[in-house]
Motif scaffolding. Sequence first.
Motif, mmCIF file in Angstrom:
data_model
loop_
_atom_site.group_PDB
_atom_site.id
_atom_site.type_symbol
_atom_site.label_atom_id
_atom_site.label_comp_id
_atom_site.label_asym_id
_atom_site.label_seq_id
_atom_site.Cartn_x
_atom_site.Cartn_y
_atom_site.Cartn_z
ATOM 1 N N PRO A 33 46.062 22.427 32.941
ATOM 2 C CA PRO A 33 47.337 22.173 33.618
ATOM 3 C C PRO A 33 47.796 23.341 34.481
ATOM 4 N N PRO A 34 48.706 23.093 35.410
ATOM 5 C CA PRO A 34 49.275 24.158 36.239
ATOM 6 C C PRO A 34 49.820 25.297 35.382
ATOM 7 N N GLY A 35 49.510 26.529 35.796
ATOM 8 C CA GLY A 35 50.001 27.697 35.080
ATOM 9 C C GLY A 35 49.059 28.249 34.032
ATOM 10 N N THR A 36 47.988 27.497 33.692
ATOM 11 C CA THR A 36 47.034 27.964 32.687
ATOM 12 C C THR A 36 46.337 29.243 33.149
ATOM 13 N N LYS A 37 46.256 30.251 32.273
ATOM 14 C CA LYS A 37 45.552 31.479 32.613
ATOM 15 C C LYS A 37 44.059 31.282 32.382
ATOM 16 N N LEU A 38 43.256 31.679 33.368
ATOM 17 C CA LEU A 38 41.807 31.573 33.279
ATOM 18 C C LEU A 38 41.241 32.964 32.983
ATOM 19 N N ARG A 39 40.909 33.213 31.725
ATOM 20 C CA ARG A 39 40.425 34.519 31.302
ATOM 21 C C ARG A 39 38.947 34.667 31.616
ATOM 22 N N GLU A 40 38.607 35.702 32.347
ATOM 23 C CA GLU A 40 37.221 35.918 32.769
ATOM 24 C C GLU A 40 36.261 35.981 31.584
ATOM 25 N N GLU A 41 36.635 36.760 30.559
ATOM 26 C CA GLU A 41 35.719 36.932 29.434
ATOM 27 C C GLU A 41 35.475 35.629 28.684
ATOM 28 N N ALA A 42 36.540 34.805 28.565
ATOM 29 C CA ALA A 42 36.395 33.520 27.880
ATOM 30 C C ALA A 42 35.522 32.571 28.689
ATOM 31 N N LEU A 43 35.728 32.542 30.008
ATOM 32 C CA LEU A 43 34.911 31.687 30.866
ATOM 33 C C LEU A 43 33.457 32.143 30.860
ATOM 34 N N ALA A 44 33.233 33.454 30.853
ATOM 35 C CA ALA A 44 31.862 33.972 30.818
ATOM 36 C C ALA A 44 31.150 33.515 29.548
ATOM 37 N N ARG A 45 31.858 33.547 28.417
ATOM 38 C CA ARG A 45 31.267 33.065 27.168
ATOM 39 C C ARG A 45 31.032 31.567 27.227
ATOM 40 N N MET A 46 31.993 30.860 27.776
ATOM 41 C CA MET A 46 31.929 29.400 27.828
ATOM 42 C C MET A 46 30.737 28.912 28.635
ATOM 43 N N TYR A 47 30.470 29.592 29.764
ATOM 44 C CA TYR A 47 29.377 29.173 30.644
ATOM 45 C C TYR A 47 28.103 29.994 30.463
ATOM 46 N N SER A 48 28.146 30.964 29.543
ATOM 47 C CA SER A 48 26.987 31.818 29.264
ATOM 48 C C SER A 48 26.463 32.497 30.529
ATOM 49 N N VAL A 49 27.387 33.067 31.293
ATOM 50 C CA VAL A 49 27.027 33.778 32.520
ATOM 51 C C VAL A 49 27.776 35.107 32.546
ATOM 52 N N SER A 50 27.448 35.921 33.531
ATOM 53 C CA SER A 50 28.126 37.206 33.674
ATOM 54 C C SER A 50 29.536 37.017 34.233
ATOM 55 N N ARG A 51 30.368 38.017 34.018
ATOM 56 C CA ARG A 51 31.721 37.957 34.574
ATOM 57 C C ARG A 51 31.692 38.024 36.097
ATOM 58 N N THR A 52 30.605 38.584 36.653
ATOM 59 C CA THR A 52 30.457 38.626 38.115
ATOM 60 C C THR A 52 30.410 37.215 38.685
ATOM 61 N N LYS A 53 29.657 36.328 38.023
ATOM 62 C CA LYS A 53 29.585 34.933 38.489
ATOM 63 C C LYS A 53 30.932 34.233 38.319
ATOM 64 N N ILE A 54 31.616 34.559 37.241
ATOM 65 C CA ILE A 54 32.940 33.967 37.015
ATOM 66 C C ILE A 54 33.904 34.419 38.108
ATOM 67 N N ARG A 55 33.876 35.703 38.441
ATOM 68 C CA ARG A 55 34.763 36.210 39.496
ATOM 69 C C ARG A 55 34.484 35.506 40.820
ATOM 70 N N ALA A 56 33.201 35.297 41.123
ATOM 71 C CA ALA A 56 32.841 34.608 42.370
ATOM 72 C C ALA A 56 33.377 33.182 42.368
ATOM 73 N N ALA A 57 33.297 32.511 41.219
ATOM 74 C CA ALA A 57 33.824 31.144 41.114
ATOM 75 C C ALA A 57 35.334 31.137 41.292
ATOM 76 N N LEU A 58 36.006 32.129 40.723
ATOM 77 C CA LEU A 58 37.463 32.204 40.837
ATOM 78 C C LEU A 58 37.894 32.452 42.280
ATOM 79 N N VAL A 59 37.120 33.260 43.002
ATOM 80 C CA VAL A 59 37.430 33.494 44.420
ATOM 81 C C VAL A 59 37.327 32.186 45.206
ATOM 82 N N MET A 60 36.306 31.381 44.906
ATOM 83 C CA MET A 60 36.161 30.079 45.574
ATOM 84 C C MET A 60 37.364 29.191 45.287
ATOM 85 N N LEU A 61 37.792 29.172 44.054
ATOM 86 C CA LEU A 61 38.937 28.350 43.672
ATOM 87 C C LEU A 61 40.217 28.840 44.344
ATOM 88 N N ALA A 62 40.340 30.152 44.474
ATOM 89 C CA ALA A 62 41.524 30.723 45.122
ATOM 90 C C ALA A 62 41.563 30.357 46.599
#
Length: 234
Positions: A33-62
């Motif tokens: 939902p709107p306002g949800t915080k997307l924590r890099e470390e949690a997403l990295a664990r969730m997708y089993s990838v580096s935080r670098t890939k998560i940051r790149a995905a977040l930039v795309m979303l932004a």
Amino acid sequence: MTATTNPAQADQADSSEAIALDITTAIAEQRLPPGTKLREEALARMYSVSRTKIRAALVMLAKDKLIDLVPEKGAFVSKPSEQEAHEIFAVRRILEAALVREFIAKATAEDYARIEQHLLQERQAISDNNVQERSTLLSDFHILLAKTAGNLVLTDILMKLAGRSSLITMLYQSSRDASCSSDEHVEFIKAAKAGDVEKAVELMAHHLHHVESALQFKEVAKSDKKDFISALLA
């Protein structure tokens, strides 16, 4: 792509693009939902990838205005306010009244054929219950009118407004109201094709007012968003 809701499925989305699409789907389905915080470390664990890939995905979303990157605080699912929505639609009603007149004056048979094909795509996305796709297509209908009219300044302004409107409808418009919007597009094109300028202007104003008034600015029940949120908080 089907949204990943289980961390065990993380290896199915191992690229930044796939992760961004997956999160977009979760936002569209209101599991984030709107306002949800997307924590890099949690997403990295969730997708089993580096935080670098998560940051790149977040930039795309932004870039797509789906999330806000707040310095020193992190990434949050974008939360357009009710007031912002009303202001956007107020401006759009003024601009698109002028747009309708330019569109009818310049549209050719080929233009109408292209728009009617677009309307079929709208109906398909609604039938498939593809929330993100339907919101994009419903918004792009207005951009298509502007491009047909050939007013570059108006097109640029409307593209920015419509992009934000698309996010708002993706978050706050029901499937039933999305279907009504597509029906209203069809009625508008019928009037425009018949050369009935005043009726077309009236239909466009009614359509934008209807979309705005039907937006549902309320939280999704916590039980509906538990799976994705619990993964982020793990």
